[in-house]
Enzyme design. Structure first.
Site, short mmCIF file in Angstrom:
data_model
loop_
_atom_site.label_atom_id
_atom_site.label_comp_id
_atom_site.label_asym_id
_atom_site.label_seq_id
_atom_site.Cartn_x
_atom_site.Cartn_y
_atom_site.Cartn_z
N HIS B 57 0.79 -1.12 0.16
CA HIS B 57 0.16 -0.10 0.11
C HIS B 57 0.97 1.28 -0.15
O HIS B 57 0.66 2.18 0.46
CB HIS B 57 -0.77 0.07 1.06
CG HIS B 57 -1.94 -0.92 1.50
ND1 HIS B 57 -2.83 -1.29 0.38
CD2 HIS B 57 -2.20 -2.36 2.20
CE1 HIS B 57 -3.43 -2.37 0.72
NE2 HIS B 57 -3.10 -3.05 1.83
N HIS B 219 -8.53 -4.02 -0.87
CA HIS B 219 -7.93 -5.20 -1.05
C HIS B 219 -8.97 -6.13 -1.77
O HIS B 219 -9.14 -7.20 -2.19
CB HIS B 219 -7.72 -6.11 0.18
CG HIS B 219 -7.11 -5.37 1.37
ND1 HIS B 219 -7.73 -4.74 2.06
CD2 HIS B 219 -5.81 -5.20 1.19
CE1 HIS B 219 -6.85 -4.01 2.94
NE2 HIS B 219 -5.64 -4.61 2.60
#
Lengths: 331, 331
Positions: B57, B219
């Protein structure tokens, strides 16, 4: 290829509006508002530094307008050079009575339009000088380095020229440092996937799902080889070796830019940087303030480039001087 | 999906090595070196601010370690929470004798491991407090906001908590400002294309070439609807309307983050920002220092999110306080 856009015909103008709304230090100028300038008044007696090129490469070109970097920038449609008018608008916006350096990538259309704009500026009594970015070592052999395209390494020249201009140097001095920076900067890229011009029916180029192209230009210009993808470390080794083969004599310190061409994530850039740092260390070179991120892109193109700027005391000091634009803050 | 990596098993460690090589202000700590800390000694008497989460991320999570932001961060494998050990390592690194705030996204694994680590810390006499990011309005209804996932808006809480800790506030005060910031922050995203976990055989999810998913998590968690792609302005209108439906009473100033989930280019973010700014202006809200760029990504995932943090004097002042990490510099 999906894009978060409206009518493709409005892509560039809506993007520029958003950029200037988000960064009030920037303002659109000129009749067609296709030049971006600093919103503060140009300092009288300061040399102006101007760039320009096609849209689709943010942060390049317009994102580098700011203190200690560019004073103004002409911007064209996606992958199309700015018009003569836009180049004139940028030069006019950067005119503080001490001349204007036009510093942009070595592409035919950009050269032609900036040349014409420079002639018009001369008629208005504004002296201009031109320095071309020619850092892409994949685009021509070393003995023809003046034919090379300008890619990500151009931002090192923005930084040194912008810093020297901010310090009050003369036009010939600012042009000289820009040229020296270009002469000491080398870039090589690797492309994984294409981008697509907004409104176009298909991607800019195609490349197989398991292939990469080494040395491809930022508009999809042909590279050196196209093969199956290889481990990152192998690619970095080849990239660094090619660049170090052109290391200027005596250089011992380097600025490094590991640049995402668009969709390549930060994680992968750091994996590339890790190996690059190992290789440069093994070659006896000291890295100064590395830059890792999307600094010069082609929208959603996949891939990365590595640029090295071989430093001397003057360029190192100018790279460290304070600067601030929407995408790069130093000091 | 092509990636510029080596052995996927080494992905996280090579990435962390590269990050710390590039940014000497960061250092890997702990037995498995899966916590990142500031390389300067923790100031005694300062509350520590810690976060953590899975890799993939960047700039989140580890990229926000720095002055006025996080003191340390635990990091797991791609899309997997950090281990209890790594959480302990991060807490230990951020311990200046005044307690440690654990500030991370509302995900089960992260919560469990930070909770255990907090219990171990208590045995060592280190007081901890937990505040969870819960800004993703697509993930649960307003009346169940405590069930919401944490996404990009978490960085506003990093900033306010980090700034207040830097000013010497007590642990309960730092926790309170973090919670207030979370409570006043809302995010909604739109996904265009998937990312792929390194080494995985296929992308994380699939989405048709002409479809987008509104409200999808970072996700690939299910969103609110999946339809044909629409013009950017229509999407922004829907995003802003959903967020403004939860505007806290009396709020008149907002911090805005238009975030790339990975491969969405700056150009498109500015097109989104342009419309968002128009809509917020029409709603009588004043935008303060907008952030536009890849701040919280899922590697090469396509799409963008918009976060609003509804300000009061305290949060606005803390967002403007000096801070510096590899990806965010204020003041």
């Amino acid at each position: 290829m999906k894009k978060l856009i409206n009518d493709p015909a409005n892509y560039v103008d809506e993007m520029l509006d958003g950029l200037c709304l988000a960064h009030p230090g920037l303002v659109r100028v000129g009749d067609d508002r296709r030049a971006i300038a600093r919103s503060t008044k140009m300092r009288q007696g300061k040399v102006g530094v101007v760039s320009g090129g096609g849209s689709g490469h943010l942060p390049l070109f317009t994102g580098y307008v700011g203190r200690g970097l560019l004073d103004a920038c002409a911007i064209g449609n996606v992958f199309e050079g700015p018009t003569i008018n836009s180049c004139q608008d940028a030069i006019a916006a950067a005119n503080g009575g001490a001349g204007v350096l036009c510093l942009f990538g070595n592409y035919g259309g950009d050269k032609m339009n900036f040349e014409m704009a420079g002639e018009f500026a001369a008629m208005d009594g504004v002296e201009t000088r031109t320095v071309l970015g020619t850092d892409d070592i994949a685009s021509a052999k070393p003995e023809e380095s003046q034919k090379r395209r300008g890619v990500a390494g151009l931002i090192f020249a923005y930084k040194t020229a912008g810093a020297l201009a901010e310090q009050g140097a003369r036009l010939d001095e600012v042009a000289t440092i820009a040229q020296k920076t270009v002469d000491r900067t080398r870039t090589i890229g690797v492309a994984l996937s294409s981008c697509q011009i907004p409104g176009a029916a298909s991607p800019n180029f195609t490349i197989a799902d398991d292939e990469i192209e080494f040395g491809m230009g930022i508009h999809g210009e042909p590279g050196i080889w196209r093969h199956k993808i290889r481990p990152a470390d192998e690619l970095v080794d080849e990239m660094i070796s090619l660049i170090l083969a052109e290391k200027p004599e005596g250089a011992s310190r380097v600025a490094v830019l590991v640049n995402s061409l668009g969709s390549t994530p930060f994680e992968e850039l750091f994996i590339l940087y890790r190996r690059a740092a190992q290789r440069l260390d093994a070659a006896g070179l000291t890295i100064v303030n590395p830059l890792i991120g999307p600094y010069v892109t082609s929208m959603e193109m996949g891939g990365a480039s590595i640029s090295l700027c071989f430093l001397d005391d003057e360029t190192e000091s100018l790279l460290a001087a304070p600067a601030e634009c929407p995408f790069w803050k130093v000091g």
